[in-house]
Structure formats: C-alpha cells, structure tokens
Design a protein around this motif. Structure first.
Motif, short mmCIF file in Angstrom:
data_model
loop_
_atom_site.label_atom_id
_atom_site.label_comp_id
_atom_site.label_asym_id
_atom_site.label_seq_id
_atom_site.Cartn_x
_atom_site.Cartn_y
_atom_site.Cartn_z
N HIS A 12 0.88 -1.15 0.05
CA HIS A 12 -0.03 -0.01 -0.03
C HIS A 12 1.05 1.41 -0.06
CE1 HIS A 12 -3.67 2.21 2.15
NE2 HIS A 12 -3.31 2.58 0.86
N HIS A 18 3.56 0.83 3.32
CA HIS A 18 3.50 -0.21 4.19
C HIS A 18 3.02 -1.61 3.39
CE1 HIS A 18 0.00 2.02 4.52
NE2 HIS A 18 -0.73 0.88 4.69
N ASP A 20 0.05 -4.52 4.13
CA ASP A 20 -1.09 -4.80 5.05
C ASP A 20 -1.26 -6.13 5.02
OD1 ASP A 20 -2.33 -1.97 5.98
OD2 ASP A 20 -2.73 -1.85 3.88
MN MN Z 1 -2.78 0.32 4.44
#
Ligand code: MN
Length: 160
Positions: A12, A18, A20
């Motif tokens: 993401h 990051h 997820d």
């Molecule tokens: Mn996210």
C-alpha cells in the motif's frame, strides 16, 4: 485440526509505504500494517501495527483509493493464499493472548510465521519461524515487486 483460512498481503503506497497483512478470523480480516514488510529471516522482527478489521471481500482489492478517502493511495495485492493455525489455541483465543502462530501457503510467502503482541498498544511483531522456508539472505520484497493478481507493479496499477 483447525480449518484452513485465507490471508492477504496488500502493498500500500499511502502516506507511508507499508504492507497490510490480513488474516481471516471469524467473519472478518484481522489487519496489521507492516511498514517494512515481511522478512524470511527468523532473526528479523518486523513491527506490525494493528489496524481496523476489514471486510473479507476487501482482501482481493487492488487499485487506487482516491484522495480524501481512508487509505488514499495505490494498493497492490502482493500475496494471498491460505493459512493454517499453529497457535497453542484456536485463532481468536490466540489473538486475545497476543500470540499467533500460523503456516502460510501463499504464492510468495510460505512456511511458519508468528505475530506476537508487545506491551505497547496495537504494536505486534511479525517474525518468521525457523523452517525450510526461512532464508537469511534473500530479500523477498525486492525479489517480488509485482502483484499476485494482475502481474503489475505499483506504478502500473496507479497509471491504469
Ligand atoms: Mn494500508
């Protein structure tokens, strides 16, 4: 033995990049944001910040979340598959105790992992267990920059 459930990892590109990490638990996806992403090295502990539960249907999402919306940015489905509970308890109890152990059967991630809750609120650690899938040299993230769903990278998804 515990039944097999789904897991998803979405790369993401939001305010901060990051990964997820989402595990099917009951009727929802328990979710953690892993800033540095998963590692195959059992000596590496990756911070995993617990985030809001997501709908099961969201697991396969890939695309662009428009500005002004929660999670605005580009989402790539980096990996998906099923997992098997290897915790000392059934998943919900293991979750409450802050000690989840599971075996992933993904396209990219395979083998046993643990998610261990720290004393800090919402902060867990994602750790690869020692098994035949552990690897202290390979960077699984650099080796795999494309979607398991579309074969596209983040840039290509954003431009679509
Ligand atoms: Mn996210």
């Amino acid at each position: 033995m515990d039944k097999k459930r789904r897991f998803y990892i979405q790369k993401h590109d939001a305010t901060n990049l990051h990964y997820d990490f989402r595990l099917e638990m009951g009727k929802t996806l328990k979710s953690w944001a892993v800033p540095k992403g998963p590692s195959l090295n059992p000596k590496v502990k990756r911070l995993a910040i617990e985030t809001a539960d997501h709908d099961l249907k969201y697991g396969n999402f890939e695309g662009v979340i428009p500005e002004g919306n929660y999670g605005a940015g580009t989402v790539m489905l980096w990996d998906r598959g099923i997992y098997k509970n290897e915790s000392d308890f059934e998943m919900k109890k293991a979750y409450r105790k802050g000690e989840l152990k599971f075996h992933l059967y993904g396209k990219k991630l395979k083998g046993s992992f643990a998610l261990i809750k720290t004393k800090r609120e919402k902060q867990w650690l994602l750790i690869k267990a020692k098994d035949e899938f552990a690897d202290t040299t390979k960077d699984i993230l650099k080796a795999n920059t494309k979607s398991v769903k579309s074969g596209l990278n983040l840039k290509e998804i954003k431009a679509k």
